[in-house]
Design an enzyme around this catalytic site. Structure first.
Site, PDB file in Angstrom:
ATOM      1  N   THR A 259       0.864  -1.183   0.000  1.00 42.53           N
ATOM      2  CA  THR A 259       0.000   0.000   0.000  1.00 42.53           C
ATOM      3  C   THR A 259       0.896   1.227   0.000  1.00 42.53           C
ATOM      4  OG1 THR A 259      -0.031   0.482   2.386  1.00 42.53           O
ATOM      5  CG2 THR A 259      -1.595  -1.184   1.564  1.00 42.53           C
ATOM      6  N   ASP A 260       0.332   2.380  -0.260  1.00 46.23           N
ATOM      7  CA  ASP A 260       1.082   3.602  -0.020  1.00 46.23           C
ATOM      8  C   ASP A 260       0.984   3.914   1.480  1.00 46.23           C
ATOM      9  OD1 ASP A 260       2.587   5.878  -0.312  1.00 46.23           O
ATOM     10  OD2 ASP A 260       1.478   6.658  -2.014  1.00 46.23           O
ATOM     11  N   TRP A 261       1.638   4.985   1.872  1.00 46.80           N
ATOM     12  CA  TRP A 261       1.791   5.390   3.274  1.00 46.80           C
ATOM     13  C   TRP A 261       0.433   5.448   4.001  1.00 46.80           C
ATOM     14  CZ3 TRP A 261       6.292   6.627   5.927  1.00 46.80           C
ATOM     15  CH2 TRP A 261       6.156   7.335   7.121  1.00 46.80           C
TER      16      TRP A 261
END
Ligand code: BGC
Length: 708
Positions: A259-261
């Site tokens: 996932t992104d942040w």
């Protein structure tokens, strides 16, 4: 010997064996990534000792401590240490800082991009890290978006080709894993609003945004990052259709998805698409995410969900298998020998950096003032970005990440435009006056005008700054700021030849520069050697060959203004604006002139599975050797859904000596002429296709190809 330690076995076989030995806790631990910047020290210690799949942004002592502690865990599974090596390993002060992705895309040079990625991978691996969150395969069509600088521009074909070159470069020596991001259509959010909703259909995704990711998968890219945003209101983090059905099942992606942040957390707090983190963790795993970046309670909740039978053990195994395979692939279990630290910022990489900086610069206007003659006596160098290495580096360096620093000083060699001008022309010829700041007049304009009056030529370095770009920093207005506009116009009023050099993260509205300046050079963020390359270009030490990968609107209200738009706009322009953009995709001059002739197709009628050859003679008519990017565009004359008025389907960059003619051949795969129909199926429709080969979207030779 345990099977997973046997180097003669494949990564898959080894991963399979290790998987069998792991507890559920160990498995779910592999699915978590944490950043030490975002943790309290107690938690952080706990994760190091327990062992998790990955850490990000750990440099120096942190990195060593993580390695040491994870080696002591029950199975000693090494963590993947990730870093944003976006244009060079630039979060490490002292490493090579290449031009931004946007700048490099203007080189249209696959081989050079491959080399920069390979060099970056060596520096990352030498620094003890394993994984770069790069390349960005987003397509930048709304310039208000803060992250345009991170892209390869506005064209899907170009993005895919350069993305493939870079991924291959990163992974070539088997040292690190690449990460294609942000999946998918992240740059297409309404109004250029970062991480917001992209109101696109699956058909549009397949037409424009998926092809670069398809190429990334074909190139063997080890990981893909889920975008922050949503597609037609469904967050990507929870989007099973995009992540599992299309990316993994249909494209056959066998790496892992991160996932992104804090995407999992965002599902609750920002997007409000899950009631709590447990619910969000469920959605994320079920959608197809394999690793969660930095939502720490994901670990605890995924464990609970498996114990409650809501997430299957098979689903967990699939993620862990993918992550372990990546680790085996780059030799993490095998005490691998890393490149020597001396490669970091080394001389070879410096040379490569200068080479790519030279090819990335785009000469947009030249009334004949360039190259500056040898007998020039005094040059005024002015402008807020003339001596700003921060502006020249752009986003994603130690100046801005992992945490912004106002005081950092670059450790490696670098050249601002002012430095470059002094080196190339001699310090005694240069008069420097900053003139103004990006946002304030600072009282310097009069001094700059004075300097211009005393000089034979004026180099005015303007653009933008970090505060106007990056995540959370979208712009509603992409004009040059007022002080800069005033500076340029006051300089032009002196009657001196003004050479505008742009150091900026993305296209700005520069109609005024085109109208009033004698020359305009676009450098975007040219990296550590950018200033030297700009000065060399001004002196004519090399022949510029960069071309724009992105279009420049007249005003912010003309956005989007990408070149490959559809037919059908009544009037084809706003009544209160001229038709065209100020500069468009493919624009870029050189110090020589190329003439195209003799366009031929290897077949005038082709079948749908043919690959044909399109050839043309390109003559260098001028007096200077040069490199020319030959572009192949197509136009599907009649199609059952709209297709672009003109669209890139091939390019080749060739070196041609002064006076020489080269026959340039570009292969055209007829399958690349496919359209995506309303029901999302892909088809090459029979009929006529205009084939255009030339220097840019306006200057080309044309012929017709029939497809049966
Ligand atoms: C960005 C990613 C980046 C990640 C880790 C996020 O905010 O969107 O591109 O890789 O942070 O730094």
């Amino acid at each position: 010997m345990k099977k997973y330690t046997d180097k003669t076995l494949s990564p898959s076989e080894r991963a399979e064996d290790l998987l069998k030995r792991m507890t559920l806790e160990e498995k779910v631990g592999q699915m978590l990534q944490v950043s030490y910047n975002a943790l309290n020290p107690v938690d952080y210690e706990r994760y190091k000792k327990r062992g998790i799949g990955s850490f990000l942004h750990a440099l120096g002592k942190e990195r060593d401590d993580i390695r040491k502690k994870s080696a002591k865990t029950r199975l000693g599974i090494p963590p993947l240490l990730g870093i944003d090596a976006i244009h060079g390993h630039a979060l490490l002060n002292g490493a090579t800082v290449f031009p931004s992705q946007l700048a490099m895309s203007c080189s249209f040079n696959r081989a050079l991009l491959f080399e920069t990625a390979r060099a970056t991978a060596l520096e990352v691996a030498a620094d003890g890290l394993d994984w770069t969150f790069s390349p960005v395969l987003c397509i930048a069509r709304d310039l208000r978006w803060g992250r345009v600088n991170e892209t390869f521009g506005e064209d899907s074909y170009l993005v895919g080709e350069l993305g493939k070159a870079v991924i291959t470069g990163y992974e070539y020596d088997g040292n690190i894993i690449a990460c294609a991001k942000h999946y998918i259509a992240y740059g297409e959010a309404t109004g250029g609003r970062d991480a917001y909703d992209s109101p696109v259909t699956e058909r549009k995704i397949r037409e424009v945004f998926l092809p670069p990711f398809k190429k990334a998968v074909e190139a063997g890219c080890g990981s893909v990052m889920t975008a922050y945003g949503s597609i037609d209101a469904l967050p990507l983090t929870a989007n099973k259709r995009m992540l599992t059905e299309i990316l993994k099942d249909e494209l056959g992606f066998d790496g892992f998805v991160v996932t992104d942040w804090e995407n999992v957390k965002s599902l609750v707090h920002k997007q409000r698409a899950a009631k709590d983190i447990k619910d969000a963790s469920y959605l994320a795993v079920e959608a197809g995410n394999d690793m969660s970046m930095n939502t720490h309670s994901f670990y605890k909740y995924v464990l609970e969900l498996v114990r409650e039978g809501k997430i299957s053990k098979e689903r967990i195994d699939d993620s862990v298998r993918r992550i372990l395979k990546a680790k085996f692939r780059i030799g993490l279990f095998d005490d691998k020998e890393r490149p020597d630290k001396s490669v970091i910022g080394c001389e070879n990489h410096r040379k490569l950096n200068l080479a790519i900086a030279r090819e990335s610069m785009v000469l947009l206007k030249n009334d004949g003032v360039l190259p500056l003659k040898d007998n020039v006596k005094k040059i005024a160098v002015v402008g807020p970005n003339a001596d700003s290495i921060r502006a020249q580096f752009g986003d994603w360096t130690f100046f801005s990440h992992p945490l912004p620093s106002a005081i950092a000083k670059p450790r490696g060699e670098y050249h601002t435009v002012l430095d470059g001008m002094r080196e190339v022309f001699g310090g005694d010829k240069i008069i420097f006056e900053k003139g103004c700041d990006i946002f304030g007049h600072g009282g310097g304009i009069e001094k700059a005008v004075d300097a211009a009056k005393r000089a034979d030529a004026v180099v005015c370095v303007i653009g933008d700054c970090l505060a106007q770009n990056g995540e959370y920093r979208d712009r509603a207005n992409i004009d040059l700021t007022d002080p800069q506009t005033e500076l340029v116009s006051r300089l032009c009023d002196t009657g001196k030849k003004v050479i505008a050099v742009l150091v900026n993260c993305k296209p700005l509205c520069i109609g005024m520069l085109k109208e009033r300046c004698a020359a305009v050079i676009e450098t975007f963020n040219g990296g550590a050697m950018g200033g030297l390359a700009a000065a060399e270009l001004i002196a004519g030490r090399f022949n510029p060959s960069g071309k724009l990968s992105i279009s420049f609107p007249q005003t912010s209200a003309q956005m989007p203004c990408y070149y490959n738009h559809y037919h059908g706009w009544h009037g084809g322009q706003y009544v209160d604006l001229k038709k065209d953009s100020v500069y468009t995709f493919g624009d870029g001059l050189s110090y020589t002139e190329y003439a195209y002739s003799n366009l031929k197709l290897s077949k005038k009628t082709a079948c749908k599975d043919d690959v044909i050859e399109v050839s043309v003679d390109v003559k260098n008519k001028g007096g200077m050797d040069g490199k020319e990017t030959v572009m192949l565009f197509v136009n599907d004359v009649v199609s059952s859904v709209l297709t672009p008025v003109i669209e890139l389907k091939g390019f080749r960059k060739v070196f041609i000596k002064a006076g020489e003619t080269k026959r340039v051949t570009i292969k055209l795969n007829i399958d690349d002429l496919a359209i995506i129909k309303s029901d999302c199926t892909r088809e090459v429709e029979s009929g006529d296709f205009e084939i255009m080969v030339g220097a840019n979207t306006r200057t080309y030779l044309k012929t017709v190809l029939k497809v049966k």
